[in-house]
Design a protein around this motif. Structure first.
Motif, PDB file in Angstrom:
ATOM      1  N   ALA A 236      -1.509   4.496  -0.554  1.00 26.90           N
ATOM      2  CA  ALA A 236      -2.148   5.078   0.638  1.00 26.90           C
ATOM      3  C   ALA A 236      -1.107   5.775   1.504  1.00 26.90           C
TER       4      ALA A 236
ATOM      5  N   CYS B 122     -15.382  -1.982   9.229  1.00 21.43           N
ATOM      6  CA  CYS B 122     -15.527  -1.229   7.980  1.00 21.43           C
ATOM      7  C   CYS B 122     -16.945  -0.705   7.767  1.00 21.43           C
TER       8      CYS B 122
ATOM      9  N   SER C  47       0.796  -1.223   0.000  1.00 21.22           N
ATOM     10  CA  SER C  47       0.000   0.000   0.000  1.00 21.22           C
ATOM     11  C   SER C  47       0.831   1.276   0.000  1.00 21.22           C
TER      12      SER C  47
ATOM     13  N   GLN D 267      -8.858   7.971   0.200  1.00 18.25           N
ATOM     14  CA  GLN D 267      -9.681   6.988  -0.523  1.00 18.25           C
ATOM     15  C   GLN D 267     -10.440   7.663  -1.659  1.00 18.25           C
TER      16      GLN D 267
ATOM     17  N   ASP E 253      -6.662   0.607   3.663  1.00 22.30           N
ATOM     18  CA  ASP E 253      -5.262   1.005   3.487  1.00 22.30           C
ATOM     19  C   ASP E 253      -4.994   2.402   4.033  1.00 22.30           C
ATOM     20  N   GLN E 254      -5.864   3.348   3.696  1.00 21.62           N
ATOM     21  CA  GLN E 254      -5.669   4.717   4.159  1.00 21.62           C
ATOM     22  C   GLN E 254      -5.865   4.827   5.673  1.00 21.62           C
TER      23      GLN E 254
ATOM     24  N   ILE F 118     -11.499   1.385   2.339  1.00 20.20           N
ATOM     25  CA  ILE F 118     -10.937   2.372   3.264  1.00 20.20           C
ATOM     26  C   ILE F 118      -9.768   1.835   4.073  1.00 20.20           C
TER      27      ILE F 118
ATOM     28  N   GLU G 186      -8.301   8.297  -4.700  1.00 17.58           N
ATOM     29  CA  GLU G 186      -8.112   7.101  -5.539  1.00 17.58           C
ATOM     30  C   GLU G 186      -9.386   6.756  -6.304  1.00 17.58           C
ATOM     31  N   ASN G 187     -10.526   6.833  -5.615  1.00 17.16           N
ATOM     32  CA  ASN G 187     -11.798   6.473  -6.251  1.00 17.16           C
ATOM     33  C   ASN G 187     -12.167   7.447  -7.359  1.00 17.16           C
TER      34      ASN G 187
ATOM     35  N   CYS H 150     -10.838   1.406  -4.461  1.00 14.20           N
ATOM     36  CA  CYS H 150     -10.339   0.757  -3.249  1.00 14.20           C
ATOM     37  C   CYS H 150     -11.276   1.004  -2.070  1.00 14.20           C
TER      38      CYS H 150
END
Length: 383
Positions: free
Chosen positions: A133, A193, A130, A161, A176-177, A174, A164-165, A172
C-alpha cells in the motif's frame, strides 16, 4: 534496515540516471493498533501510519513510458508503457503493483505522463507493515506530480485497493491504503470501513509504539482468511444483514443456540472487536493507559479463542510483553494472523524494558528470532 530520506533517494536517483530528479515523494507503512478482521465486516479499525516509508524520486520524460528502478531489488529496472494493456510481469513481481496502479488510473481517466522513477523503501521486509500500500500511494503521488493532475486522498486509496484486487490478485480491504494516504503525525486514525469516514485520534506525546515481528512466517493466510470471511457472511445472512455491522451484540447472544458454533464465535469476535476499537480510540484520546491495556488484552484473547488466528509463538510473545509491561503496556497480535507481528503501546520510558524482555526470553521459549521495530505515528502520503 538503514533509514532513508528524500535527500538520500534523490542522490540515488542522480547516481543511477545521471541527472537530478525534479521531485521526491514518500508514503508510509502502517501498523493496526486494534480492529482485526473488522474491515470487511463494515466495522472499525484504528491503524497508525508509521515512520518507515516507500520513497520515489522522479523526473519527466518526453515519451509515454515509465522507466522504474527498484533500490530494494538490486536496482532491478523495468519499463512500463502508459498506453499499453498491462500484463503481469513474472520476473519482476514488484512491478505488478505499478502496472496495476497505471491500469486503474488510466481506467479512471488520468492522462499520466512518462517519467524516470527511482523507488526505495526502509519498511522492514515481510513484517506485515503494508509495504505494498505504501508503494501504491507513493506511486500515485509521483505520477500525479509528473502529469500535474489532482487526486483526492480517499480516491487514491480506493485506486490502490482496486489495483491489488483487480490486477495483483490480492483481495485486500481498504485500511492499508487509506491509512497510508491519510495518516496524521502523532495520531492514529479511526476508520469506519462502512462509509470510509476517518477521525484522527492523538497519541499522547510520551507514548510510543513497539512492533515485534515474531519470526513466524504467516501460513494458510488465504484459505483461512476466506474461510473466516465466509463464516462472518453466514452469520450476517442469518440476521438478514449484508454485513455484521448491521447486527447488535445482544441480537447475536440471543441467537447463540440457533447459530452453528463457529459462525457464532466468529461473529462474537467481530462485534466485540468493533466496541473495543471504539473504546481504544477513546482511551488513546484521553491518555487513559489502563483502559487501552485492557481492551488490547481482550482483543488478543478474542483473536485467540473466538477467531482462532493466533499461533503459540505469538501468544508467547504477547505474554512476555504483558509481563514486562507490568500493566503499563498494551500488547496484541496485529494483522491477519497465523504469524506475523505483535504491536505494543506504552509510555516511551517503558519501551526499552519491553524490548529487553523480548530479547532475553522470546527466542529461548519459542526458537524463533524476533525483529524489534520502534515506531511513531506519522503523516500519510497526502497529509
Amino acid at each position: 534496515m538503514k533509514t532513508l530520506s528524500n535527500a538520500r533517494v534523490s542522490e540515488l536517483f542522480e547516481s543511477y540516471f545521471g541527472t537530478a530528479p525534479v521531485g521526491t515523494v514518500k508514503a508510509p507503512g502502517r501498523v493496526n493498533l486494534i480492529g482485526e478482521h473488522t474491515d470487511y465486516n463494515g466495522g472499525f479499525v484504528l491503524p497508525a501510519a508509521i515512520n518507515y516509508h516507500t520513497y520515489i524520486a522522479f523526473a519527466l520524460r518526453g515519451d509515454r513510458q515509465l522507466r522504474l528502478v527498484a533500490y530494494n531489488f538490486d536496482n532491478e529496472s523495468v519499463v512500463v508503457d502508459l498506453d499499453a494493456v498491462q500484463v503481469h510481469d513474472t520476473n519482476a513481481s514488484w512491478s505488478n503493483y505499478v502496472r496495476g496502479v497505471v491500469q486503474e488510473m488510466r481506467k479512471q481517466g488520468f492522462k499520466l505522463a512518462g517519467g524516470d522513477l527511482y523507488i526505495a523503501g526502509d519498511l522492514h521486509s515481510g513484517a506485515g507493515l503494508s509495504s505494498s500500500a505504501s508503494l501504491e500511494m507513493a506511486l500515485i503521488r509521483a505520477l500525479t506530480s509528473l502529469s500535474q493532475e489532482q487526486i483526492e486522498p480517499t480516491q487514491a486509496a480506493l485506486m490502490g485497493q482496486a489495483a491489488e484486487n483487480n490486477f495483483v490478485g490480492c483481495n485486500c480491504g481498504i485500511m492499508d491504503q487509506l491509512i497510508s494516504a491519510r495518516g496524521q503525525e502523532h495520531a492514529a486514525l479511526l476508520i469506519d470501513c462502512q462509509d470510509l469516514s476517518t477521525r484522527a485520534v492523538p497519541v499522547p506525546a510520551d507514548w510510543e509504539i513497539l512492533i515485534v515481528h515474531s519470526g513466524v512466517k504467516r501460513g494458510l493466510v488465504d484459505s483461512e482468511y476466506n474461510q473466516r470471511r465466509q463464516q462472518c457472511e453466514q452469520a450476517a445472512a442469518f440476521f438478514g444483514q449484508p454485513s455484521l455491522r448491521g447486527v447488535e451484540l445482544a441480537q447475536l447472544l440471543a441467537a447463540e443456540a440457533e447459530l452453528d458454533e463457529l459462525s457464532f464465535r466468529r461473529a462474537r469476535h467481530v462485534l466485540t472487536e468493533n466496541q473495543r476499537t471504539l473504546d481504544a480510540a477513546k482511551a488513546l484520546a484521553e491518555g487513559n493507559l489502563a483502559s487501552l491495556v485492557k481492551v488490547m488484552v481482550e482483543s488478543h484473547a478474542s483473536m485467540r479463542d473466538d477467531f482462532n488466528i493466533t499461533v503459540p509463538a505469538i501468544d508467547t510473545l504477547v505474554n512476555i510483553l504483558a509481563v514486562a509491561g507490568e500493566g503499563k503496556a498494551g500488547a496484541r497480535m496485529t494483522g491477519g494472523g497465523f504469524g506475523g507481528c505483535v504491536v505494543a503501546v506504552a509510555p516511551a520510558a517503558v519501551i526499552p524494558r519491553l524490548a529487553a524482555a523480548v530479547e532475553a526470553h522470546y527466542q529461548d521459549q519459542t526458537g524463533c528470532i524476533p525483529t524489534l521495530i520502534r515506531a511513531k505515528a506519522s503523516a500519510g502520503a497526502f497529509a
